[in-house]
Design a protein around this motif. Structure first.
Motif, PDB file in Angstrom:
ATOM      1  N   GLU A  60       0.821  -1.216   0.000  1.00  0.00           N
ATOM      2  CA  GLU A  60       0.000   0.000   0.000  1.00  0.00           C
ATOM      3  C   GLU A  60       0.856   1.268   0.000  1.00  0.00           C
ATOM      4  O   GLU A  60       0.378   2.343  -0.336  1.00  0.00           O
ATOM      5  CB  GLU A  60      -0.938   0.013   1.209  1.00  0.00           C
ATOM      6  N   ASP A  61       2.118   1.153   0.386  1.00  0.00           N
ATOM      7  CA  ASP A  61       3.002   2.321   0.454  1.00  0.00           C
ATOM      8  C   ASP A  61       3.450   2.832  -0.914  1.00  0.00           C
ATOM      9  O   ASP A  61       3.968   3.929  -1.021  1.00  0.00           O
ATOM     10  CB  ASP A  61       4.257   2.002   1.283  1.00  0.00           C
ATOM     11  N   ASP A  62       3.278   2.028  -1.957  1.00  0.00           N
ATOM     12  CA  ASP A  62       3.683   2.430  -3.307  1.00  0.00           C
ATOM     13  C   ASP A  62       5.133   2.918  -3.323  1.00  0.00           C
ATOM     14  O   ASP A  62       5.425   4.071  -3.646  1.00  0.00           O
ATOM     15  CB  ASP A  62       2.743   3.505  -3.856  1.00  0.00           C
ATOM     16  N   ALA A  63       6.047   2.027  -2.935  1.00  0.00           N
ATOM     17  CA  ALA A  63       7.474   2.379  -2.930  1.00  0.00           C
ATOM     18  C   ALA A  63       7.990   2.513  -4.353  1.00  0.00           C
ATOM     19  O   ALA A  63       7.578   1.782  -5.247  1.00  0.00           O
ATOM     20  CB  ALA A  63       8.262   1.319  -2.179  1.00  0.00           C
ATOM     21  N   ARG A  64       8.901   3.451  -4.540  1.00  0.00           N
ATOM     22  CA  ARG A  64       9.500   3.680  -5.853  1.00  0.00           C
ATOM     23  C   ARG A  64      11.012   3.679  -5.728  1.00  0.00           C
ATOM     24  O   ARG A  64      11.561   4.103  -4.707  1.00  0.00           O
ATOM     25  CB  ARG A  64       9.021   5.023  -6.426  1.00  0.00           C
ATOM     26  N   PRO A  65      11.702   3.220  -6.764  1.00  0.00           N
ATOM     27  CA  PRO A  65      13.171   3.249  -6.747  1.00  0.00           C
ATOM     28  C   PRO A  65      13.675   4.687  -6.607  1.00  0.00           C
ATOM     29  O   PRO A  65      13.066   5.631  -7.105  1.00  0.00           O
ATOM     30  CB  PRO A  65      13.551   2.670  -8.109  1.00  0.00           C
ATOM     31  N   LEU A  66      14.811   4.821  -5.929  1.00  0.00           N
ATOM     32  CA  LEU A  66      15.434   6.129  -5.706  1.00  0.00           C
ATOM     33  C   LEU A  66      16.892   6.049  -6.131  1.00  0.00           C
ATOM     34  O   LEU A  66      17.582   5.082  -5.806  1.00  0.00           O
ATOM     35  CB  LEU A  66      15.348   6.508  -4.220  1.00  0.00           C
ATOM     36  N   PHE A  67      17.361   7.074  -6.841  1.00  0.00           N
ATOM     37  CA  PHE A  67      18.719   7.106  -7.372  1.00  0.00           C
ATOM     38  C   PHE A  67      19.336   8.481  -7.135  1.00  0.00           C
ATOM     39  O   PHE A  67      18.647   9.495  -7.214  1.00  0.00           O
ATOM     40  CB  PHE A  67      18.721   6.861  -8.881  1.00  0.00           C
ATOM     41  N   SER A  68      20.649   8.498  -6.903  1.00  0.00           N
ATOM     42  CA  SER A  68      21.377   9.757  -6.862  1.00  0.00           C
ATOM     43  C   SER A  68      22.851   9.517  -7.161  1.00  0.00           C
ATOM     44  O   SER A  68      23.505   8.730  -6.484  1.00  0.00           O
ATOM     45  CB  SER A  68      21.270  10.426  -5.498  1.00  0.00           C
ATOM     46  N   PRO A  69      23.411  10.218  -8.165  1.00  0.00           N
ATOM     47  CA  PRO A  69      24.855  10.181  -8.395  1.00  0.00           C
ATOM     48  C   PRO A  69      25.583  11.138  -7.464  1.00  0.00           C
ATOM     49  O   PRO A  69      26.792  11.215  -7.473  1.00  0.00           O
ATOM     50  CB  PRO A  69      24.985  10.617  -9.851  1.00  0.00           C
ATOM     51  N   TRP A  70      24.864  11.863  -6.681  1.00  0.00           N
ATOM     52  CA  TRP A  70      25.314  12.859  -5.717  1.00  0.00           C
ATOM     53  C   TRP A  70      25.974  14.040  -6.408  1.00  0.00           C
ATOM     54  O   TRP A  70      26.267  14.025  -7.595  1.00  0.00           O
ATOM     55  CB  TRP A  70      26.177  12.281  -4.602  1.00  0.00           C
ATOM     56  N   LYS A  71      26.162  15.086  -5.623  1.00  0.00           N
ATOM     57  CA  LYS A  71      26.659  16.345  -6.167  1.00  0.00           C
ATOM     58  C   LYS A  71      28.114  16.216  -6.599  1.00  0.00           C
ATOM     59  O   LYS A  71      28.928  15.651  -5.880  1.00  0.00           O
ATOM     60  CB  LYS A  71      26.533  17.454  -5.125  1.00  0.00           C
ATOM     61  N   TYR A  72      28.379  16.740  -7.770  1.00  0.00           N
ATOM     62  CA  TYR A  72      29.726  16.831  -8.353  1.00  0.00           C
ATOM     63  C   TYR A  72      30.311  15.476  -8.751  1.00  0.00           C
ATOM     64  O   TYR A  72      31.468  15.402  -9.137  1.00  0.00           O
ATOM     65  CB  TYR A  72      30.683  17.580  -7.407  1.00  0.00           C
ATOM     66  N   GLU A  73      29.536  14.414  -8.663  1.00  0.00           N
ATOM     67  CA  GLU A  73      30.005  13.104  -9.139  1.00  0.00           C
ATOM     68  C   GLU A  73      30.000  13.138 -10.655  1.00  0.00           C
ATOM     69  O   GLU A  73      28.989  13.450 -11.279  1.00  0.00           O
ATOM     70  CB  GLU A  73      29.084  11.991  -8.616  1.00  0.00           C
ATOM     71  N   LYS A  74      31.146  12.834 -11.258  1.00  0.00           N
ATOM     72  CA  LYS A  74      31.278  12.958 -12.707  1.00  0.00           C
ATOM     73  C   LYS A  74      30.770  11.743 -13.474  1.00  0.00           C
ATOM     74  O   LYS A  74      30.499  11.813 -14.664  1.00  0.00           O
ATOM     75  CB  LYS A  74      32.739  13.229 -13.073  1.00  0.00           C
ATOM     76  N   GLN A  75      30.664  10.617 -12.809  1.00  0.00           N
ATOM     77  CA  GLN A  75      30.249   9.387 -13.490  1.00  0.00           C
ATOM     78  C   GLN A  75      28.732   9.169 -13.346  1.00  0.00           C
ATOM     79  O   GLN A  75      28.167   9.427 -12.295  1.00  0.00           O
ATOM     80  CB  GLN A  75      30.985   8.189 -12.906  1.00  0.00           C
ATOM     81  N   PRO A  76      28.097   8.680 -14.404  1.00  0.00           N
ATOM     82  CA  PRO A  76      26.653   8.440 -14.337  1.00  0.00           C
ATOM     83  C   PRO A  76      26.325   7.151 -13.585  1.00  0.00           C
ATOM     84  O   PRO A  76      27.186   6.315 -13.337  1.00  0.00           O
ATOM     85  CB  PRO A  76      26.260   8.315 -15.810  1.00  0.00           C
ATOM     86  N   ILE A  77      25.075   7.017 -13.236  1.00  0.00           N
ATOM     87  CA  ILE A  77      24.515   5.777 -12.700  1.00  0.00           C
ATOM     88  C   ILE A  77      23.639   5.210 -13.812  1.00  0.00           C
ATOM     89  O   ILE A  77      22.858   5.933 -14.438  1.00  0.00           O
ATOM     90  CB  ILE A  77      23.652   6.053 -11.453  1.00  0.00           C
TER      91      ILE A  77
END
Length: 195
Positions: free
Chosen positions: A175-192
Motif C-alpha cells: 500500500e506504500d507504493d514504494a518507488r526506486p530512488l537514485f542519486s549520483p550525488w553532487k559533483y560526481e562525474k560518473q553516471p549511474i
C-alpha cells in the motif's frame, strides 16, 4: 553489520527471477540531474542549463529541490528486483522510498522518514543511514535491489559476487507504493546506469 535476519534473505539468483523494468522519472529529478533519452542513465551536471529537460511548472511539486535525487518508475508487483551499475562512482545513493515521501529541503534518509537506502561516500564508506552504521563490505560496482512487499524487506546485493550487502526488515508495504530512488550525488562525474 547486517540485520539479524540476514540468514533469511533470498539468494541473489532467486531475487533476479523477480526482475522488473525500471526507468527514471524525469518529472521528479533535481534540476542538476540529466536523464538519458531512454530513461536508464542519470548524471550530475555542473551547469543548470545542461539539464536535459526543464522542470514544467505543473511538475514543480514533484521534483527534488535541494538534494540530487530522482525516482524511478516500475510495474507494481509483490516482489521486484533491478540492478544498477555504479562502477566508477565514488558517491551515490540507491534504494527505495514511498511515492509520498518528502522531496523538498534537506532530506533525512531513514526508514522512519520512508527511505530505505544505502550510500557510498568518498568511494569507501558504505552506509545504511541507521545511526552510524558503516558497512565493511567490498564496494560493489553493480548493486542489486530487491523489494518484497509481503515480507516488508528491502535487500541490497553485490551483484558481482552475489553477496548480501544489507537487508532492511522494516520495509514498505504494498500500500506504500514504494518507488526506486537514485542519486549520483553532487559533483560526481560518473553516471549511474540502470541495467
Amino acid at each position: 553489520m547486517k540485520d539479524a535476519n540476514m540468514n533469511l534473505d533470498l539468494p541473489l539468483n532467486e531475487a533476479r527471477s523477480h526482475e522488473v523494468d525500471v526507468v527514471l522519472d524525469g518529472k521528479t529529478a533535481h534540476s542538476q540531474l540529466k536523464i538519458s533519452h531512454n530513461g536508464k542513465v542519470v548524471e550530475w551536471v555542473t551547469q543548470k542549463g545542461e539539464r536535459q529537460t526543464e522542470i514544467d511548472k505543473n511538475d514543480i511539486d514533484k521534483h527534488f529541490d535541494e538534494d540530487p535525487y530522482v525516482l524511478g518508475s516500475m510495474v507494481r508487483a509483490m516482489r521486484a528486483y533491478w540492478e544498477v551499475c555504479v562502477k566508477e562512482n565514488k558517491d551515490w545513493v540507491l534504494g527505495v522510498t514511498r511515492a509520498t515521501a518528502s522531496r523538498k529541503g534537506q532530506l533525512v534518509l531513514s526508514p522512519d522518514n520512508d527511505f530505505w537506502v544505502v550510500r557510498i561516500s568518498n568511494g569507501k564508506n558504505l552506509q545504511t543511514f541507521m545511526g552510524d552504521d558503516v558497512l565493511k563490505e567490498r564496494i560493489p560496482h553493480r548493486v542489486g535491489i530487491y523489494v518484497d512487499y509481503q515480507e516488508r524487506k528491502v535487500t541490497f546485493y553485490n551483484a558481482e559476487d552475489s553477496s548480501l550487502i544489507y537487508s532492511f526488515t522494516n520495509g514498505p508495504s504494498y500500500e506504500d507504493d514504494a518507488r526506486p530512488l537514485f542519486s549520483p550525488w553532487k559533483y560526481e562525474k560518473q553516471p549511474i546506469t540502470i541495467l
